[in-house]
Design an enzyme around this catalytic site. Structure first.
Site, short mmCIF file in Angstrom:
data_model
loop_
_atom_site.label_atom_id
_atom_site.label_comp_id
_atom_site.label_asym_id
_atom_site.label_seq_id
_atom_site.Cartn_x
_atom_site.Cartn_y
_atom_site.Cartn_z
N LYS A 35 0.86 -1.40 0.04
CA LYS A 35 -0.03 0.06 -0.06
C LYS A 35 0.78 1.20 -0.09
CE LYS A 35 -0.44 -0.16 5.01
NZ LYS A 35 -1.29 -0.74 6.21
N ARG A 130 -10.81 0.18 14.44
CA ARG A 130 -10.94 0.89 13.26
C ARG A 130 -11.86 0.26 12.39
NH1 ARG A 130 -4.97 2.13 11.23
NH2 ARG A 130 -4.89 -0.07 10.78
N TYR A 260 17.56 29.35 9.87
CA TYR A 260 16.60 30.04 10.32
C TYR A 260 16.43 29.84 11.92
CZ TYR A 260 15.00 30.33 5.64
OH TYR A 260 14.58 30.65 4.17
N MET A 308 13.70 24.45 3.58
CA MET A 308 13.23 23.75 2.52
C MET A 308 14.12 22.86 1.72
SD MET A 308 10.58 25.18 -0.48
CE MET A 308 9.49 25.80 0.72
C1 LIG Z 1 -0.50 -1.81 6.71
C2 LIG Z 1 -1.20 -2.92 7.01
C3 LIG Z 1 -0.30 -4.18 7.33
C4 LIG Z 1 1.18 -3.82 7.41
O1 LIG Z 1 1.63 -3.49 8.65
P1 LIG Z 1 3.03 -2.96 9.00
O2 LIG Z 1 3.25 -2.69 10.33
O3 LIG Z 1 3.75 -2.19 8.04
O4 LIG Z 1 3.70 -4.52 9.03
C5 LIG Z 1 -0.82 -5.42 7.91
N1 LIG Z 1 -2.21 -5.55 7.81
C6 LIG Z 1 -3.05 -4.37 7.60
C7 LIG Z 1 -4.52 -4.69 7.54
C8 LIG Z 1 -2.61 -3.31 7.34
O5 LIG Z 1 -3.37 -2.22 6.81
#
Ligand SMILES: *Cc1c(COP(=O)(O)O)cnc(C)c1O
Length: 369
Positions: A35, A130, A260, A308
């Protein structure tokens, strides 16, 4: 000459980390979680290193399409499932497996016409609150799904909120007990473990390991439980290097300030290196004085506020440094030096996940060979 900053993706390190994840869950299949554009690495760039996975888990139909376009014929799982009914048409067309975490997603499936029935991951809300069905509603969701001709298999799934912490500070015991009690009588495969649970709990608990583990961050060379454990402790390698060069140096006298807000004041005569990398490149503005930076492979302290386009570094440990010297902001440095992204993230009050996902769009990225 272009600005000397670049990011480098390391496919061999991805493959190595995937093997490490497998070592921790030997008899389970592994979803490589890609993802967020493979945690900022780029799905296309990460694919070569991760193609030894048993499947790819992600969020967007667009990302699924990209994985199919790379020639992947195996399983792809949508971790949040469908967002509207017609997403199921894409699932059917691309043979996507999908999470079901709320009632409407079952309604959509019940109304969906498909030739090949779907593989579904039914999510239990075991305490993270969630996504997922409450334990009291899980069984009826499962019964409803099992009655659908659109469904081929139902994998029982949950997600841990505290797998990166020891049992006294949280851990998985409470959620595992809820999952176990809710699913005890149910047939089907199981999937519970993110990276932290895969590394910390899967090796000595076959039930928690289940049939599919879902590591993300560990594949990308970040320890989910840093600073308790580091990538060296887990045998993981950095998969993303952010590197640049010194574009100027400054000699300071005691009392001179840097950058800065004049946040840093020299207490002694010292030399400062100016690095072509700033928060517009994804380097965290919240990084504090003392955040580690490698100059020619040697650890130095970042000093002064991140701007930046530039950060400033105390060159005391590297008297030979000059304009053009190699700078590693995180990842793999020259001569085998390693600067884990976790150390930089920690010094900025965040986690490796956020830094890799926020790599600046303007940073040219290449794949190491
Ligand atoms: C993002 C995610 C993972 C992976 O989590 P990590 O902490 O990056 O290993 C696993 N299961 C679900 C449902 C997720 O959304």
């Amino acid at each position: 000459m272009p600005r000397p900053i670049e990011a480098v993706i390391h496919p061999q390190a991805l493959a190595h980390n995937l093997r490490r994840a497998r070592d921790h869950a030997p008899d389970a299949r592994v979803w490589a979680v890609v993802k967020a554009n493979a945690y900022g690495h780029g799905i296309e760039r990460a694919f070569a290193g991760l193609q030894g996975a048993d499947g790819f888990a992600l969020l967007d139909l667009d990302e699924a399409q990209r994985v199919r376009a790379l020639g992947w014929r195996g399983p792809i799982l949508l971790l949040e499932g469908c967002f509207e009914a017609r997403d199921l048409e894409v699932c059917s067309r691309l043979s996507l497996w999908h999470t079901v975490h709320r009632e409407a997603q079952i309604d959509w499936l019940a109304a969906h016409k498909t030739q090949a029935p779907h593989h579904v991951f039914l999510k239990l809300n075991s305490g993270m609150n969630r996504l997922g069905f409450k334990p009291s509603a899980y069984r009826s969701a499962w019964l409803r799904l099992s009655g659908l001709t659109q469904v081929e298999s139902i994998t029982l799934m949950t997600h841990f909120s505290d797998a990166d912490r020891s049992e006294s500070g949280g851990g998985i015991a409470r959620q595992w007990a809820v999952f176990e009690a809710t699913t005890r009588e149910m047939p089907g495969e199981r999937s519970l473990c993110n990276s932290a649970a895969t590394l910390r709990h899967a090796p000595d608990n076959a039930a928690v390991r289940g049939d599919w583990v879902r590591p993300g961050i560990a594949l990308y060379g970040s320890a989910p439980d840093f600073p308790e454990r580091s990538i060296a402790d887990w045998g993981l390698q950095p998969t993303m290097t952010l590197r640049s060069e010194l574009i100027a140096t400054q000699d300071l006298q005691p009392g001179d300030t840097v950058g800065y807000g004049s946040r840093y004041t020299a207490a002694r005569p010292m030399r400062i290196g100016v690095v072509a990398c700033g928060y517009a490149d994804g380097y965290p503005r919240s990084a504090c004085d003392g955040t580690p930076v490698l100059v020619e492979g040697t650890r130095c302290d970042m000093v002064g506020r991140v701007s930046m386009d530039m950060v400033t570094v105390d060159l005391t440990p590297v008297p030979t440094a000059q304009v053009g010297s190699e700078v590693t902001l995180w990842g793999q440095g020259p001569g085998g030096a390693v600067l884990p992204i976790d150390e930089v993230a920690h010094a900025a009050g965040t986690v490796g996940y956020e830094l890799m996902c926020a790599l600046g769009l303007r940073v040219p990225t290449r794949v190491d060979d």
